[in-house]
Scaffold this motif. Structure first.
Motif, PDB file in Angstrom:
ATOM      1  N   GLN A  13       0.838  -1.188   0.000  1.00  0.00           N
ATOM      2  CA  GLN A  13       0.000   0.000   0.000  1.00  0.00           C
ATOM      3  C   GLN A  13       0.875   1.241   0.000  1.00  0.00           C
ATOM      4  O   GLN A  13       2.079   1.184   0.250  1.00  0.00           O
ATOM      5  N   GLU A  14       0.234   2.373  -0.280  1.00  0.00           N
ATOM      6  CA  GLU A  14       0.917   3.650  -0.188  1.00  0.00           C
ATOM      7  C   GLU A  14       0.415   4.407   1.036  1.00  0.00           C
ATOM      8  O   GLU A  14      -0.768   4.323   1.398  1.00  0.00           O
ATOM      9  N   ASN A  16       0.526   8.344   2.424  1.00  0.00           N
ATOM     10  CA  ASN A  16       0.839   9.728   2.035  1.00  0.00           C
ATOM     11  C   ASN A  16       1.477   9.804   0.646  1.00  0.00           C
ATOM     12  O   ASN A  16       2.388  10.598   0.398  1.00  0.00           O
ATOM     13  N   GLY A  17       0.991   8.919  -0.252  1.00  0.00           N
ATOM     14  CA  GLY A  17       1.459   8.954  -1.626  1.00  0.00           C
ATOM     15  C   GLY A  17       2.784   8.272  -1.882  1.00  0.00           C
ATOM     16  O   GLY A  17       3.339   8.382  -2.977  1.00  0.00           O
ATOM     17  N   HIS A  18       3.286   7.545  -0.884  1.00  0.00           N
ATOM     18  CA  HIS A  18       4.576   6.853  -1.029  1.00  0.00           C
ATOM     19  C   HIS A  18       4.401   5.385  -0.649  1.00  0.00           C
ATOM     20  O   HIS A  18       3.593   5.054   0.230  1.00  0.00           O
ATOM     21  N   ASP A 350       6.699  10.731   4.176  1.00  0.00           N
ATOM     22  CA  ASP A 350       7.296   9.989   3.061  1.00  0.00           C
ATOM     23  C   ASP A 350       6.948   8.504   3.095  1.00  0.00           C
ATOM     24  O   ASP A 350       7.579   7.692   2.416  1.00  0.00           O
ATOM     25  N   GLY A 351       5.979   8.121   3.940  1.00  0.00           N
ATOM     26  CA  GLY A 351       5.533   6.740   3.989  1.00  0.00           C
ATOM     27  C   GLY A 351       6.398   5.820   4.823  1.00  0.00           C
ATOM     28  O   GLY A 351       6.297   4.596   4.703  1.00  0.00           O
TER      29      GLY A 351
END
Length: 406
Positions: A13-14, A16-18, A350-351
């Protein structure tokens, strides 16, 4: 992504977009499909109470629950299933030893010895036992890097020392303590050794008969099993001499108007409906680990920890706490001038998931002369690319706060 990560659905999964980089396994580990499916199969196919019923579902549930006990026995090398008690986790297991064993035996003038690096769950029960009995609570002296010198440790243990409690692996420092050697010292002085195995059992090959510890506590959720299930191992002779601390169904043999007798070990310590699904999930987690081999798990985790120490040591302004060599499963650190909560927040953007705080080790934080630290912790589903992402994120954190504070 390493060869095992595909078995852990949550990692795909991502955040925060990472892509997610999960580096908080010392707090709780992720669960493989095999464990998730074992829980699903229990609840869908044979959900029932154990021991009491003679119907088919009850028999199957009992077989699963007691089969998990045998898997635990084999996994840690215990001599008998009588030495394997299911609990809610490490905390419950350690409190059981403190309440049932320590409080009934300690007297004024006796000593309990622990290390300054202990998790609160292996510190507060002994504080309370000392207060209740008049015993003295003493602390080992740690070396500056958080390791234990056995010669100094032996001088701390005296003929009055009735109990020593220590983690196999420190949750905050990653220190691997020499529990086998410590057990020999404790036994020469007539005491017992209690080992907090929460961080040790998931990563190391543990054989309780080889270690010769008297008690070992650990949690399932740190070794890919469900939350809410744990284990207390105790030598049979010690458990036989102890009284249960919870009373009710399951743990009784015969109840009369004014007297009751207990079941035999291990069931006399398991009052009420037990954690059936959790135990079955723990058994599935053990199967998963044994299929890989604990020698391979240990080698992987040691190698990854070494790599993390090397990568993070190269970052200017970052301080690592604990030993630089021989540690297991985690790296604890601070960036000069940046609060660890801020470090964790920037990394999360940043994930990258790490822990920040006192890690349930407030006395250790005072010993380190800090209020909190950040901690990255690893398991077999991590690899060097995760460490590289962490190092890049920490460099970004340094640059961001350098600009803000500069």
């Amino acid at each position: 992504m390493n060869r095992y990560a595909k078995d852990f659905p949550i990692l795909d999964q991502e955040v925060n977009g990472h892509p997610l980089v999960y580096l908080d396994s010392a707090a709780t580990s992720q669960k493989p499909v095999a464990v998730i499916e074992a829980l699903e199969q229990y609840y869908k196919g044979y959900n029932s109470n154990v021991h009491r019923g003679v119907h088919t579902l009850g028999t199957k549930a009992t077989d699963g629950y007691e089969g998990a006990r045998e898997k635990v026995r084999r996994f840690i090398g215990a001599a008998s299933i009588k030495e394997i008690l299911f609990t809610r986790g490490t905390t419950t297991a350690l409190n059981l030893v403190a309440s049932s064993y320590a409080r009934s035996r300690l007297r004024e003038g006796d000593e309990i010895v622990i290390s300054p690096s202990e998790h609160h769950s292996n510190l507060i029960p002994w504080q309370q036992a000392a207060k209740a009995t008049g015993a003295t609570l003493k602390y080992f002296e740690l070396e500056p890097d958080g390791t234990l010198d056995l010669d100094k440790a032996e001088k701390t243990i005296t003929e009055r020392t009735k109990l020593v409690a220590i983690a196999h692996v420190s949750n905050a420092l990653g220190t691997v303590f020499p529990v086998k050697e410590l057990a020999a010292i404790v036994h020469r002085h007539g005491g017992v050794l209690v080992v907090d195995g929460a961080q040790g059992v998931p990563h190391l090959q543990v054989d309780v008969q080889d270690l010769d510890c008297d008690f070992l506590a650990f949690s399932g959720h740190k070794m890919m099993a469900p939350t809410g299930i744990g284990v207390l191992y105790g030598k049979e002779s010690l458990l036989e001499s102890m009284e249960p601390v919870e009373f009710g169904g399951e743990m009784i043999d015969y109840v009369d108007w004014h007297e009751t007798t207990w079941k035999e070990l291990p069931w006399k310590f398991e009052g009420g409906t037990p954690i059936i699904a959790g135990a079955i999930g723990l058994g599935a987690a053990i199967d998963y680990l044994e299929n890989i081999g604990m020698d391979a798990v240990e080698a992987h985790d040691r190698s990854l920890t070494r790599y993390a120490v090397e990568r993070l040591s190269a970052l200017e302004g970052l301080r690592i706490y604990g030993p630089l060599e021989g540690r297991m499963g985690s790296v604890t650190f601070n960036i000069e001038g940046v609060h660890p909560h801020d470090v964790a927040t920037v990394l999360d953007a940043d994930g990258i998931a790490v822990r920040a705080g006192h890690h349930c080790c407030q006395p250790l934080m005072r010993w380190l002369e800090v209020t909190a630290t950040a901690r990255a912790s690893f398991y077999l589903y991590n690899d060097e690319s995760d460490i590289d992402r962490l190092a890049e994120g920490l460099q970004k954190t340094k640059e961001y706060f350098g600009n803000v504070l500069g």
